[in-house]
Design an enzyme around this catalytic site. Structure first.
Site, PDB file in Angstrom:
ATOM      1  N   ILE A 108      -1.359 -12.911   7.962  1.00 13.50           N
ATOM      2  CA  ILE A 108      -0.651 -11.629   7.701  1.00 13.50           C
ATOM      3  C   ILE A 108       0.056 -11.158   9.097  1.00 13.50           C
ATOM      4  O   ILE A 108      -0.236 -11.196  10.235  1.00 13.50           O
ATOM      5  CB  ILE A 108      -1.616 -10.557   7.154  1.00 13.50           C
ATOM      6  CG1 ILE A 108      -0.569  -9.325   6.751  1.00 13.50           C
ATOM      7  CG2 ILE A 108      -2.545 -10.219   8.224  1.00 13.50           C
ATOM      8  CD1 ILE A 108      -1.718  -8.274   5.886  1.00 13.50           C
ATOM      9  N   CYS A 109       1.309 -10.475   8.784  1.00 10.52           N
ATOM     10  CA  CYS A 109       1.852  -9.581   9.761  1.00 10.52           C
ATOM     11  C   CYS A 109       2.545 -10.776  10.815  1.00 10.52           C
ATOM     12  O   CYS A 109       3.132 -11.743  10.421  1.00 10.52           O
ATOM     13  CB  CYS A 109       1.198  -8.613  10.148  1.00 10.52           C
ATOM     14  SG  CYS A 109       2.183  -7.296  11.258  1.00 10.52           S
ATOM     15  N   GLY A 110       2.074 -10.192  12.152  1.00  7.79           N
ATOM     16  CA  GLY A 110       2.578 -10.901  13.202  1.00  7.79           C
ATOM     17  C   GLY A 110       2.072 -12.549  13.181  1.00  7.79           C
ATOM     18  O   GLY A 110       2.806 -13.332  13.761  1.00  7.79           O
ATOM     19  N   THR A 112       2.197 -14.568  10.923  1.00 10.63           N
ATOM     20  CA  THR A 112       3.373 -15.605  10.353  1.00 10.63           C
ATOM     21  C   THR A 112       4.351 -15.767  11.377  1.00 10.63           C
ATOM     22  O   THR A 112       4.876 -16.919  11.406  1.00 10.63           O
ATOM     23  CB  THR A 112       3.845 -14.909   9.217  1.00 10.63           C
ATOM     24  OG1 THR A 112       4.657 -13.478   9.705  1.00 10.63           O
ATOM     25  CG2 THR A 112       2.725 -14.320   8.142  1.00 10.63           C
ATOM     26  N   ALA A 159       1.509 -13.004   4.282  1.00 13.96           N
ATOM     27  CA  ALA A 159       1.647 -11.818   4.078  1.00 13.96           C
ATOM     28  C   ALA A 159       2.482 -10.733   4.875  1.00 13.96           C
ATOM     29  O   ALA A 159       2.428 -11.222   6.107  1.00 13.96           O
ATOM     30  CB  ALA A 159       0.566 -11.057   3.605  1.00 13.96           C
TER      31      ALA A 159
END
Length: 206
Positions: A108-110, A112, A159
């Site tokens: 999720i977030c960073g 990715t 995400a």
């Protein structure tokens, strides 16, 4: 039933709120199809304490070099600083190892951006915070980017950082935590705060 472990990567600046819906859903047996099937353990670069963005101190249960994907049900990679610059290469390498063994990874977030930097999103559907952040890593997967809160492609869940609930939904679905009706009611309750979903959950468990 042998209990399985979901591993949560922890590090300095971890964004506390991003994995927490998922962690609670996994550890809380309420509404689960097989209560107690899973537990969550934390894994750090080493066993030294880390401090999250929210100021919490976490003592990892184990170090990354101790983590064997064949003895794990999933690896969760939360957001925080440094992913797009390669600061957590050991965690990304472990994620690659997990996927090679057919064990799910949820980012999720960073996180990715860390996957993008490593070329792991070049050829598969994925999402993240926004396309520009991933393109800044030099990745070549823009044609596969989907502007969705969270998606699952095979054993990889991705995400955006503002979608911790949707992230948890995809994790719950992948791990088969709940049956379909319970999962939809659980998601509806936390997404809308509509009491009808609370009563639906109670009814389903009666």
């Amino acid at each position: 039933m042998e209990q399985q472990t979901v591993h949560l990567f922890v590090f300095n600046t971890l964004s506390d709120w991003e994995p927490m819906y998922a962690v609670v859903a996994i550890n809380n047996p309420a509404f689960q199809q097989q209560p107690g099937r899973y537990e969550v353990k934390t894994v750090g670069i080493d066993r030294e304490p880390v401090r999250t963005t929210g100021g919490l101190t976490i003592l990892p249960d184990m170090a990354l070099d101790e983590l064997d994907p064949t003895r794990s049900a999933m690896l969760i990679l939360p957001g925080g600083s440094g992913w797009g610059e390669g600061s957590h290469k050991q965690a990304i390498d472990k994620a690659r190892e997990f996927l090679a063994h057919g064990v799910p990874v949820a980012a999720i977030c960073g996180a990715t951006a860390g996957l993008a930097l490593a070329g792991m999103l070049d050829d598969r559907p994925h999402t993240g915070n926004w396309l520009g952040e991933l393109e800044a890593t030099g990745y070549r997967g823009s044609a596969h980017f989907q502007s969705q809160p969270a998606i699952t492609d095979g054993d990889l869940i991705t995400a955006g950082g503002t979608s911790p609930l949707e992230f948890a939904y995809q994790i719950a679905k992948k791990l088969e935590l709940y049956n379909n009706q319970v999962r939809e009611a659980w998601y509806g309750l936390y997404k809308t705060n509509d009491a009808k979903y609370f009563f639906e959950l109670q009814s389903l468990m009666a």
